[in-house]
Design an enzyme around this catalytic site. Structure first.
Site, short mmCIF file in Angstrom:
data_model
loop_
_atom_site.label_atom_id
_atom_site.label_comp_id
_atom_site.label_asym_id
_atom_site.label_seq_id
_atom_site.Cartn_x
_atom_site.Cartn_y
_atom_site.Cartn_z
N GLY A 46 0.85 -1.19 0.00
CA GLY A 46 0.00 0.00 0.00
C GLY A 46 0.88 1.23 0.00
O GLY A 46 2.02 1.18 0.48
N GLN A 51 2.93 9.85 1.35
CA GLN A 51 4.25 9.18 1.36
C GLN A 51 5.10 9.52 0.15
O GLN A 51 6.27 9.14 0.09
CB GLN A 51 4.07 7.66 1.44
CG GLN A 51 3.51 7.19 2.76
CD GLN A 51 3.40 5.69 2.76
OE1 GLN A 51 2.42 5.14 2.28
NE2 GLN A 51 4.42 5.00 3.27
N CYS A 94 6.14 0.06 7.36
CA CYS A 94 5.77 1.22 6.55
C CYS A 94 6.95 1.58 5.64
O CYS A 94 8.09 1.61 6.09
CB CYS A 94 5.44 2.39 7.47
SG CYS A 94 4.93 3.87 6.58
N LEU A 95 6.64 1.89 4.38
CA LEU A 95 7.71 2.25 3.43
C LEU A 95 8.38 3.57 3.82
O LEU A 95 9.47 3.87 3.35
CB LEU A 95 7.15 2.33 2.01
CG LEU A 95 6.65 1.00 1.42
CD1 LEU A 95 6.08 1.21 0.03
CD2 LEU A 95 7.75 -0.04 1.39
N HIS A 136 -4.31 1.45 7.53
CA HIS A 136 -2.95 2.02 7.62
C HIS A 136 -2.81 3.19 6.64
O HIS A 136 -2.31 4.26 7.01
CB HIS A 136 -1.93 0.90 7.32
CG HIS A 136 -0.50 1.34 7.31
ND1 HIS A 136 0.43 0.90 8.24
CD2 HIS A 136 0.19 2.17 6.48
CE1 HIS A 136 1.61 1.46 7.97
NE2 HIS A 136 1.49 2.23 6.90
N GLU A 137 -3.26 2.98 5.40
CA GLU A 137 -3.12 4.04 4.38
C GLU A 137 -4.04 5.21 4.67
O GLU A 137 -3.68 6.37 4.44
CB GLU A 137 -3.39 3.48 2.98
CG GLU A 137 -2.47 2.34 2.54
CD GLU A 137 -0.99 2.60 2.75
OE1 GLU A 137 -0.57 3.77 2.66
OE2 GLU A 137 -0.25 1.64 3.03
N HIS A 140 -2.45 7.50 6.91
CA HIS A 140 -1.45 8.37 6.27
C HIS A 140 -2.08 9.67 5.76
O HIS A 140 -1.50 10.74 5.93
CB HIS A 140 -0.77 7.65 5.09
CG HIS A 140 0.41 6.82 5.49
ND1 HIS A 140 1.47 7.31 6.20
CD2 HIS A 140 0.70 5.52 5.24
CE1 HIS A 140 2.36 6.34 6.39
NE2 HIS A 140 1.91 5.23 5.82
ZN ZN Z 1 2.84 3.45 5.85
#
Ligand code: ZN
Length: 197
Positions: A46, A51, A94-95, A136-137, A140
């Protein structure tokens, strides 16, 4: 549009409460395409616009994490989670905080509505991993990191890794490799004006 890159904690875009996008056009489709490419290249499942330094309520997921499984690709524009049921704790990463993993409690089943790339509104009921990824997204685009939801005992163990990212980011700013927070925030405000209501 210049090519996008994934921003790391503590980039201010990750703390930005994003606004709804005003229109779904060719420029937005290009952003989404680049977001999928970045997500697959980073082995993620995701990725939210925040991000990649874009202050828009928009994210993409592919819970299979496989670029060949196109039918698993979902784009959520101006999303809303309208229902949550159940609760389960599992590890998340998380990226924007690579190699940091911690337990997060999320609803097991959600109902989410959003617009797709054709401007069509849709509603989905999701369970388990896809439900977790969407929560999660969604966080963000609200400026929330998963670490905000890690209980303090577990968070304590992650703190040195998180602080390493902070030190690296501030050092890169001192070296002029990353603009100052003031500049980054001014840029976010400009991007916001260009595309949100
Ligand atoms: Zn993340």
């Amino acid at each position: 549009m210049s090519s996008l890159e994934i921003v790391l904690h503590p980039h201010p875009a990750l703390r930005w409460k994003s606004k709804d996008v005003a229109r779904i056009d060719a420029g937005l489709r290009v952003m989404v395409e680049q977001m999928f490419e970045l997500m697959y290249a980073s082995r993620g499942i995701g990725l939210a616009a925040n991000q990649v330094g874009l202050p828009y309520r928009l994210f993409v997921i592919n819970a299979a994490g496989d670029k060949d499984e196109k039918d698993q690709e979902l784009v959520f524009i101006n999303p809303q989670i309208t229902r949550k049921n159940g609760s389960e704790t599992d590890e998340e990463g998380c990226l924007s905080l690579p190699d940091v993993f911690g337990p997060v409690t999320r609803a097991t089943k959600i109902i989410v509505d959003a617009f797709d790339l054709n401007g069509q509104q849709f509603e989905l009921t999701l369970e388990d991993l896809p439900a977790r990824v969407v929560q999660h997204e969604y966080d963000h685009v609200e400026g929330i990191m998963f670490t905000d939801r890690v209980a303090s005992a577990a968070l304590h163990k992650l703190q040195p890794q998180i602080e390493d990212y902070e030190v690296q980011f501030r050092n890169r700013q001192k070296e002029g490799l990353i603009p100052s927070d003031e500049h980054l925030k001014a840029n976010l405000r400009e991007l916001e004006k260009a595309r949100t209501l």
